[in-house]
Scaffold this active site. Structure first.
Site, PDB file in Angstrom:
ATOM      1  N   LEU A  21      -8.230 -37.399 -38.088  1.00 49.28           N
ATOM      2  CA  LEU A  21      -7.624 -38.030 -37.175  1.00 49.28           C
ATOM      3  C   LEU A  21      -6.335 -37.032 -36.421  1.00 49.28           C
ATOM      4  CD1 LEU A  21      -6.681 -40.877 -35.770  1.00 49.28           C
ATOM      5  CD2 LEU A  21      -5.218 -41.116 -37.860  1.00 49.28           C
ATOM      6  N   ASP A  66       2.431 -27.389 -45.470  1.00 53.12           N
ATOM      7  CA  ASP A  66       2.214 -28.203 -46.525  1.00 53.12           C
ATOM      8  C   ASP A  66       3.518 -29.218 -46.670  1.00 53.12           C
ATOM      9  OD1 ASP A  66       1.971 -29.433 -48.995  1.00 53.12           O
ATOM     10  OD2 ASP A  66       0.553 -28.005 -49.906  1.00 53.12           O
ATOM     11  N   ASN A  93       1.250 -37.476 -40.028  1.00 55.10           N
ATOM     12  CA  ASN A  93      -0.176 -38.194 -40.127  1.00 55.10           C
ATOM     13  C   ASN A  93      -0.775 -37.534 -41.615  1.00 55.10           C
ATOM     14  OD1 ASN A  93      -3.041 -38.532 -38.986  1.00 55.10           O
ATOM     15  ND2 ASN A  93      -3.225 -36.328 -39.783  1.00 55.10           N
ATOM     16  N   TYR A 172      -2.084 -45.707 -53.231  1.00 56.62           N
ATOM     17  CA  TYR A 172      -2.401 -45.548 -51.765  1.00 56.62           C
ATOM     18  C   TYR A 172      -1.621 -46.589 -51.031  1.00 56.62           C
ATOM     19  CZ  TYR A 172      -4.624 -44.665 -47.163  1.00 56.62           C
ATOM     20  OH  TYR A 172      -4.648 -44.473 -45.978  1.00 56.62           O
ATOM     21  N   LYS A 176       1.939 -46.473 -48.507  1.00 53.71           N
ATOM     22  CA  LYS A 176       1.877 -46.705 -47.366  1.00 53.71           C
ATOM     23  C   LYS A 176       2.824 -48.025 -47.258  1.00 53.71           C
ATOM     24  CE  LYS A 176      -1.135 -43.761 -45.610  1.00 53.71           C
ATOM     25  NZ  LYS A 176      -0.671 -42.693 -44.643  1.00 53.71           N
ATOM     26  N   THR A 207     -13.510 -40.016 -40.909  1.00 50.85           N
ATOM     27  CA  THR A 207     -12.835 -38.996 -41.310  1.00 50.85           C
ATOM     28  C   THR A 207     -13.736 -38.794 -42.691  1.00 50.85           C
ATOM     29  OG1 THR A 207     -11.002 -39.944 -42.205  1.00 50.85           O
ATOM     30  CG2 THR A 207     -10.860 -39.317 -39.994  1.00 50.85           C
TER      31      THR A 207
HETATM   32  P1  NAP Z   1      -8.528 -36.574 -43.539  1.00 52.89           P
HETATM   33  O1  NAP Z   1      -9.776 -36.374 -42.682  1.00 52.89           O
HETATM   34  O2  NAP Z   1      -8.947 -36.509 -45.003  1.00 52.89           O
HETATM   35  O3  NAP Z   1      -7.280 -35.600 -43.179  1.00 52.89           O
HETATM   36  C1  NAP Z   1      -5.878 -35.544 -43.934  1.00 52.89           C
HETATM   37  C2  NAP Z   1      -5.126 -34.504 -43.224  1.00 52.89           C
HETATM   38  O4  NAP Z   1      -4.035 -34.437 -44.122  1.00 52.89           O
HETATM   39  C3  NAP Z   1      -5.945 -32.935 -43.302  1.00 52.89           C
HETATM   40  O5  NAP Z   1      -5.571 -32.446 -42.453  1.00 52.89           O
HETATM   41  C4  NAP Z   1      -5.044 -32.630 -44.741  1.00 52.89           C
HETATM   42  O6  NAP Z   1      -5.345 -31.255 -44.824  1.00 52.89           O
HETATM   43  C5  NAP Z   1      -3.946 -33.052 -44.540  1.00 52.89           C
HETATM   44  N1  NAP Z   1      -3.146 -33.059 -45.741  1.00 52.89           N
HETATM   45  C6  NAP Z   1      -3.247 -33.826 -47.002  1.00 52.89           C
HETATM   46  N2  NAP Z   1      -2.384 -33.489 -47.632  1.00 52.89           N
HETATM   47  C7  NAP Z   1      -1.505 -32.543 -46.896  1.00 52.89           C
HETATM   48  C8  NAP Z   1      -0.210 -31.916 -47.481  1.00 52.89           C
HETATM   49  N3  NAP Z   1       0.342 -31.937 -48.867  1.00 52.89           N
HETATM   50  N4  NAP Z   1       0.439 -31.286 -46.419  1.00 52.89           N
HETATM   51  C9  NAP Z   1      -0.269 -31.097 -45.027  1.00 52.89           C
HETATM   52  N5  NAP Z   1      -1.334 -31.772 -44.786  1.00 52.89           N
HETATM   53  C10 NAP Z   1      -1.817 -32.384 -45.575  1.00 52.89           C
HETATM   54  O7  NAP Z   1      -8.063 -38.069 -43.489  1.00 52.89           O
HETATM   55  P2  NAP Z   1      -7.565 -38.761 -42.026  1.00 52.89           P
HETATM   56  O8  NAP Z   1      -8.517 -40.019 -42.102  1.00 52.89           O
HETATM   57  O9  NAP Z   1      -7.640 -37.924 -40.895  1.00 52.89           O
HETATM   58  O10 NAP Z   1      -6.115 -39.182 -42.368  1.00 52.89           O
HETATM   59  C11 NAP Z   1      -5.077 -39.151 -41.559  1.00 52.89           C
HETATM   60  C12 NAP Z   1      -4.148 -40.204 -41.859  1.00 52.89           C
HETATM   61  O11 NAP Z   1      -4.878 -41.705 -41.584  1.00 52.89           O
HETATM   62  C13 NAP Z   1      -3.665 -40.414 -43.296  1.00 52.89           C
HETATM   63  O12 NAP Z   1      -2.346 -40.612 -43.457  1.00 52.89           O
HETATM   64  C14 NAP Z   1      -4.264 -41.646 -43.812  1.00 52.89           C
HETATM   65  O13 NAP Z   1      -3.867 -42.391 -44.691  1.00 52.89           O
HETATM   66  C15 NAP Z   1      -4.181 -42.376 -42.339  1.00 52.89           C
HETATM   67  N6  NAP Z   1      -5.473 -43.397 -42.252  1.00 52.89           N
HETATM   68  C16 NAP Z   1      -6.601 -42.944 -42.363  1.00 52.89           C
HETATM   69  C17 NAP Z   1      -7.536 -44.000 -42.184  1.00 52.89           C
HETATM   70  C18 NAP Z   1      -9.029 -43.904 -42.157  1.00 52.89           C
HETATM   71  O14 NAP Z   1      -9.934 -44.815 -42.185  1.00 52.89           O
HETATM   72  N7  NAP Z   1      -9.753 -42.653 -42.224  1.00 52.89           N
HETATM   73  C19 NAP Z   1      -7.272 -45.468 -42.250  1.00 52.89           C
HETATM   74  C20 NAP Z   1      -6.028 -45.831 -42.054  1.00 52.89           C
HETATM   75  C21 NAP Z   1      -5.092 -44.759 -42.232  1.00 52.89           C
HETATM   76  P3  NAP Z   1      -6.476 -30.249 -45.468  1.00 52.89           P
HETATM   77  O15 NAP Z   1      -7.348 -30.004 -44.790  1.00 52.89           O
HETATM   78  O16 NAP Z   1      -5.441 -29.184 -46.126  1.00 52.89           O
HETATM   79  O17 NAP Z   1      -6.696 -31.137 -46.778  1.00 52.89           O
END
Ligand code: NAP
Length: 253
Positions: A21, A66, A93, A172, A176, A207
């Protein structure tokens, strides 16, 4: 790396923008004219994402960040100060969901997992926001967007009609819910400034967050989900602060 930008273009930082995202949000902000800093804990990954956005004509630059590493956070704020002198948009994010691979019912109240989850999803946001606040205060229209989830809604967790009712992911969900409380607190603290702070649920997004099956199961492509996040990041001066919304409107806290 040398960066360039138009002095009038918004300066935006998206954490965890190397993939998922965050990367889609970064693209949207770039398409809206912002200079986007691509936060990533893996420098090479952030560079690759920024380069692919630059290849399409956008202004995107990698930023090793990070959110759980103090030295990264300090260095990021110093760099924004040095190169731009201000920050207009912060999208918190970066997030993790360790419970996805081992539901809580199998490992109930796993303290280490709570700590890991909160370290990124809450303390990382506090750390980055605290470091960036002086720079956001220098913006004429500072915006903070905390990427939350309906799963963090206490109302939703108690609603048997919710599709998420059966999900027990307390680390989680708790992280949040706490992030949402931070949104409320910050919006109050910053009420006499031009900084707007909001929480957003992007929907269920294709994702890797929920593990290997999430991408196929989720209904919403990241590009589509990024729209509401970018909208909040680019709110006008009359925009709301201290809200929790998704693409359909307000989400119950
Ligand atoms: P994702 O594809 O797993 O991406 C997560 C991102 O966060 C990656 O770039 C990851 O980096 C980064 N990250 C994790 N730990 C980190 C740290 N300590 N420092 C810096 N970056 C870090 O997940 P996503 O779905 O895009 O999630 C993005 C946000 O959307 C999250 O906050 C999640 O809770 C929220 N969200 C997602 C959904 C969904 O359905 N996917 C729904 C509601 C909310 P690396 O590549 O290094 O791991």
């Amino acid at each position: 790396m040398t960066t360039s930008h138009d002095d009038n273009a918004p300066i935006a930082l998206v954490t965890g923008a190397n993939r998922g995202l965050g990367r889609a949000v970064a693209r949207r902000l770039g398409e809206a004219g912002a200079t986007v800093l691509i936060g990533g804990r893996d420098t090479a990954g952030a560079e690759a994402a920024a380069e692919s956005l630059r290849a399409t004509g956008l202004k995107a630059w990698p930023m090793t960040l990070d959110v759980t590493v103090d030295a990264d956070v300090v260095a990021a704020a110093e760099r924004v100060e040095r190169e731009y002198g201000r920050l207009d948009v912060l999208v918190n994010n970066a997030g993790i969901l360790p419970e996805a691979t081992a539901p809580d019912l199998e490992r109930p109240l796993d303290l280490a997992r709570f700590r890991t989850t909160f370290e990124t999803n809450l303390f990382g946001v506090v750390s980055v926001t605290q470091a960036m606040l002086p720079l956001l205060r220098r913006s004429s229209a500072g915006r903070i967007v905390n990427v939350s989830t309906t799963m963090g809604s206490l109302t939703d967790q108690l609603d048997p009609r919710s599709p998420y009712f059966g999900l027990v992911l307390p680390a989680y969900q708790g992280s949040k819910a706490a992030l949402n409380a931070l949104t409320i607190a910050l919006s109050k603290s910053l009420a006499d400034t031009s900084i707007l702070v909001n929480s957003v649920c992007p929907g269920w997004v294709q994702t890797d967050l929920g593990g290997p099956d999430n991408r196929a199961a989720a209904p919403t492509p990241a590009d589509e989900a990024s729209r509401i996040v970018a909208d909040l990041a680019l709110l006008g001066a009359d925009g709301a602060s201290g809200t929790f919304v998704d693409a359909a409107g307000p989400v119950a806290w």
